[in-house]
Design a protein around this motif. Structure first.
Motif, mmCIF file in Angstrom:
data_model
loop_
_atom_site.group_PDB
_atom_site.id
_atom_site.type_symbol
_atom_site.label_atom_id
_atom_site.label_comp_id
_atom_site.label_asym_id
_atom_site.label_seq_id
_atom_site.Cartn_x
_atom_site.Cartn_y
_atom_site.Cartn_z
ATOM 1 N N ARG A 91 16.911 14.044 52.692
ATOM 2 C CA ARG A 91 17.549 13.738 51.417
ATOM 3 C C ARG A 91 17.187 12.358 50.832
ATOM 4 O O ARG A 91 17.868 11.845 49.958
ATOM 5 N N GLY A 92 16.076 11.800 51.329
ATOM 6 C CA GLY A 92 15.650 10.479 50.852
ATOM 7 C C GLY A 92 15.627 10.341 49.328
ATOM 8 O O GLY A 92 16.123 9.340 48.786
ATOM 9 N N PRO A 93 15.059 11.316 48.606
ATOM 10 C CA PRO A 93 14.993 11.157 47.143
ATOM 11 C C PRO A 93 16.373 10.998 46.493
ATOM 12 O O PRO A 93 16.516 10.257 45.506
ATOM 13 N N ARG A 94 17.385 11.659 47.053
ATOM 14 C CA ARG A 94 18.736 11.515 46.473
ATOM 15 C C ARG A 94 19.276 10.102 46.709
ATOM 16 O O ARG A 94 19.937 9.522 45.861
ATOM 17 N N TYR A 95 18.973 9.548 47.888
ATOM 18 C CA TYR A 95 19.452 8.185 48.177
ATOM 19 C C TYR A 95 18.701 7.180 47.297
ATOM 20 O O TYR A 95 19.264 6.207 46.823
ATOM 21 N N GLN A 96 17.403 7.461 47.099
ATOM 22 C CA GLN A 96 16.588 6.574 46.256
ATOM 23 C C GLN A 96 17.142 6.533 44.823
ATOM 24 O O GLN A 96 17.249 5.468 44.213
ATOM 25 N N GLN A 97 17.514 7.711 44.323
ATOM 26 C CA GLN A 97 18.088 7.796 42.965
ATOM 27 C C GLN A 97 19.362 6.955 42.855
ATOM 28 O O GLN A 97 19.556 6.214 41.901
ATOM 29 N N LEU A 99 20.252 4.487 44.778
ATOM 30 C CA LEU A 99 19.892 3.075 44.927
ATOM 31 C C LEU A 99 19.407 2.506 43.591
ATOM 32 O O LEU A 99 19.815 1.415 43.178
ATOM 33 N N GLN A 100 18.550 3.272 42.923
ATOM 34 C CA GLN A 100 18.002 2.813 41.642
ATOM 35 C C GLN A 100 19.114 2.609 40.622
ATOM 36 O O GLN A 100 19.111 1.649 39.867
ATOM 37 N N LYS A 101 20.068 3.529 40.652
ATOM 38 C CA LYS A 101 21.196 3.424 39.718
ATOM 39 C C LYS A 101 21.960 2.113 39.965
ATOM 40 O O LYS A 101 22.327 1.408 39.022
ATOM 41 N N LEU A 102 22.162 1.792 41.225
ATOM 42 C CA LEU A 102 22.891 0.560 41.557
ATOM 43 C C LEU A 102 22.073 -0.674 41.188
ATOM 44 O O LEU A 102 22.610 -1.661 40.663
ATOM 45 N N LEU A 103 20.746 -0.602 41.429
ATOM 46 C CA LEU A 103 19.884 -1.740 41.072
ATOM 47 C C LEU A 103 19.903 -1.939 39.552
ATOM 48 O O LEU A 103 20.065 -3.057 39.053
ATOM 49 N N ASP A 104 19.769 -0.837 38.811
ATOM 50 C CA ASP A 104 19.733 -0.922 37.349
ATOM 51 C C ASP A 104 21.028 -1.499 36.795
ATOM 52 O O ASP A 104 21.025 -2.181 35.775
ATOM 53 N N ALA A 105 22.132 -1.188 37.476
ATOM 54 C CA ALA A 105 23.434 -1.668 36.990
ATOM 55 C C ALA A 105 23.728 -3.091 37.473
ATOM 56 O O ALA A 105 24.800 -3.627 37.206
ATOM 57 N N GLN A 182 26.324 3.866 54.971
ATOM 58 C CA GLN A 182 27.307 3.769 53.879
ATOM 59 C C GLN A 182 26.806 4.460 52.615
ATOM 60 O O GLN A 182 27.562 5.172 51.952
ATOM 61 N N LEU A 183 25.550 4.259 52.281
ATOM 62 C CA LEU A 183 25.021 4.860 51.055
ATOM 63 C C LEU A 183 24.850 6.368 51.238
ATOM 64 O O LEU A 183 25.270 7.171 50.404
ATOM 65 N N ALA A 184 24.241 6.753 52.362
ATOM 66 C CA ALA A 184 23.948 8.174 52.576
ATOM 67 C C ALA A 184 25.225 9.002 52.596
ATOM 68 O O ALA A 184 25.308 10.080 52.000
ATOM 69 N N VAL A 185 26.259 8.479 53.251
ATOM 70 C CA VAL A 185 27.490 9.254 53.404
ATOM 71 C C VAL A 185 28.171 9.451 52.041
ATOM 72 O O VAL A 185 28.688 10.531 51.733
ATOM 73 N N VAL A 186 28.115 8.432 51.194
ATOM 74 C CA VAL A 186 28.761 8.523 49.881
ATOM 75 C C VAL A 186 28.003 9.513 48.982
ATOM 76 O O VAL A 186 28.603 10.365 48.323
ATOM 77 N N VAL A 187 26.682 9.410 49.000
ATOM 78 C CA VAL A 187 25.879 10.321 48.166
ATOM 79 C C VAL A 187 26.110 11.763 48.628
ATOM 80 O O VAL A 187 26.330 12.670 47.821
ATOM 81 N N ASP A 188 26.109 11.972 49.936
ATOM 82 C CA ASP A 188 26.220 13.350 50.446
ATOM 83 C C ASP A 188 27.622 13.917 50.321
ATOM 84 O O ASP A 188 27.786 15.099 50.009
ATOM 85 N N ASP A 189 28.639 13.111 50.575
ATOM 86 C CA ASP A 189 29.998 13.641 50.407
ATOM 87 C C ASP A 189 30.188 14.114 48.963
ATOM 88 O O ASP A 189 30.778 15.171 48.724
ATOM 89 N N ALA A 190 29.657 13.351 48.011
ATOM 90 C CA ALA A 190 29.799 13.770 46.606
ATOM 91 C C ALA A 190 28.948 15.008 46.329
ATOM 92 O O ALA A 190 29.415 15.966 45.716
#
Ligand code: GLU
Length: 308
Positions: A91-97, A99-105, A182-190
């Motif tokens: 699921r790397g691409p989902r985590y990357q997305q 991450l990018q959202k957080l960086l952009d913000a 922390q990031l992976a679990v949040v992305v996947d739970d959602a």
């Protein structure tokens, strides 16, 4: 269906979606069975769904064959997921997305600090101390001042953490390129639509960070329930001494009875159930979530079944 997912005989009666998310760092032990059974019982008794996710983002801690062994153990213990098993390594691409959202913000940043620099400030990152850039910076989530997070845990009541003072800016992608839990679990739970996160109390200190990430990513916050951690006779968390209490998937009934009791439930309700299916049917029918203890439970080696 693949990976042990079983078609349900009937549609779920509620929108409850729970999960069990083991890391493949070794075989399931009595503590992991407690989390698996506790999350399964809470989901099933609410008429909800129960999913399984293999949290294999950290390839350095992974033990070869452990994920397959965990899945086949869950099967032997009668705990069948309602959807195909998700593997975080895919699921790397989902985590990357995310991450990018957080960086952009502006909510995440590259951190070039060394371990030594962080140790000097008690391991709590509030601002970068590095004077030069590393080739392999970690990426951290920026925790604003006064980030006090409070949530209601179903078993432990109100839990509060000052994330800025107690944790600091935390890593969401490690310097070795691994995605942080922390990031992976949040992305996947959602992504999996999880409404109830039920897991061991050893992870309660991560929940506030996960809530901050959910807010940063615009994701819903699920409800939380943290199950008692199992301690061995010396009072150590069981996973550290799992060899003392190995699970035997070929003899699942004694371990299930023991997990049921450690969830604070009445053994008498299980009667003489001698097979997994009967035992789990009785467990769902008699489960009382209000009896789950908030304190750590002492684990005892369970007697092997006489039926071997
Ligand atoms: N993968 C974690 C573990 O095995 C559990 C994560 C979670 O349930 O949030 O400890």
């Amino acid at each position: 269906m693949t990976d042990g997912a079983q078609p349900r005989a009937t549609a779920p009666r509620s929108t409850y979606r729970g999960r069990f998310a083991p890391s493949p760092t070794g075989p399931l032990h009595a503590g992991s069975l407690l989390s698996a059974l506790g999350s399964w019982l809470l989901a099933r008794s609410a008429g909800g769904q129960w999913l399984v996710r293999i949290e294999d983002v950290d390839r350095t801690r992974e033990v070869a064959g452990a994920a397959a062994a965990q899945l086949s153990a869950l099967h032997a213990f009668g705990l069948h997921p309602d959807a195909p098993v998700v593997h975080q390594s895919q699921r790397g691409p989902r985590y990357q997305q995310a991450l990018q959202k957080l960086l952009d913000a502006g909510l995440a940043f590259e951190c070039h600090c060394s371990r030594g620099q962080l140790a000097a400030v008690g391991g709590i990152h509030r601002r970068c101390l590095a004077r030069s850039n590393r080739r392999d910076p970690a990426i951290r989530f920026r925790v604003a001042d006064n980030s006090r997070i409070s949530f209601t845990d179903r078993i432990r009541g109100t839990v509060q953490q000052d994330v800025d003072r107690e944790v600091g800016d935390f890593v969401i992608r490690r310097s070795d390129g691994c995605w942080a839990y922390q990031l992976a679990v949040v992305v996947d739970d959602a992504a999996q639509g999880i409404t109830e996160v039920v897991r061991g109390a050893d992870l309660i200190g991560s929940t506030a960070r996960q809530i901050l990430l959910q807010r940063g990513l615009g994701l819903p916050t699920p409800r939380y329930a943290h199950l008692p951690v199992l301690l061995d006779a010396a009072g150590k968390k069981l996973s550290k001494s799992e060899r003392a209490h190995p699970l035997d998937p070929s003899d699942p009934v004694p371990a299930l009875r023991s997990a049921w009791r450690m969830l604070g439930q009445d053994l008498a309700c299980l009667g003489d159930a001698a097979d997994v299916e009967t035992l789990l049917d009785r467990a769902v029918a008699n489960f009382e979530p209000g009896r789950i203890p908030a304190q750590p439970a002492r684990s005892e080696p369970f007697a092997a079944s006489h039926k071997r």
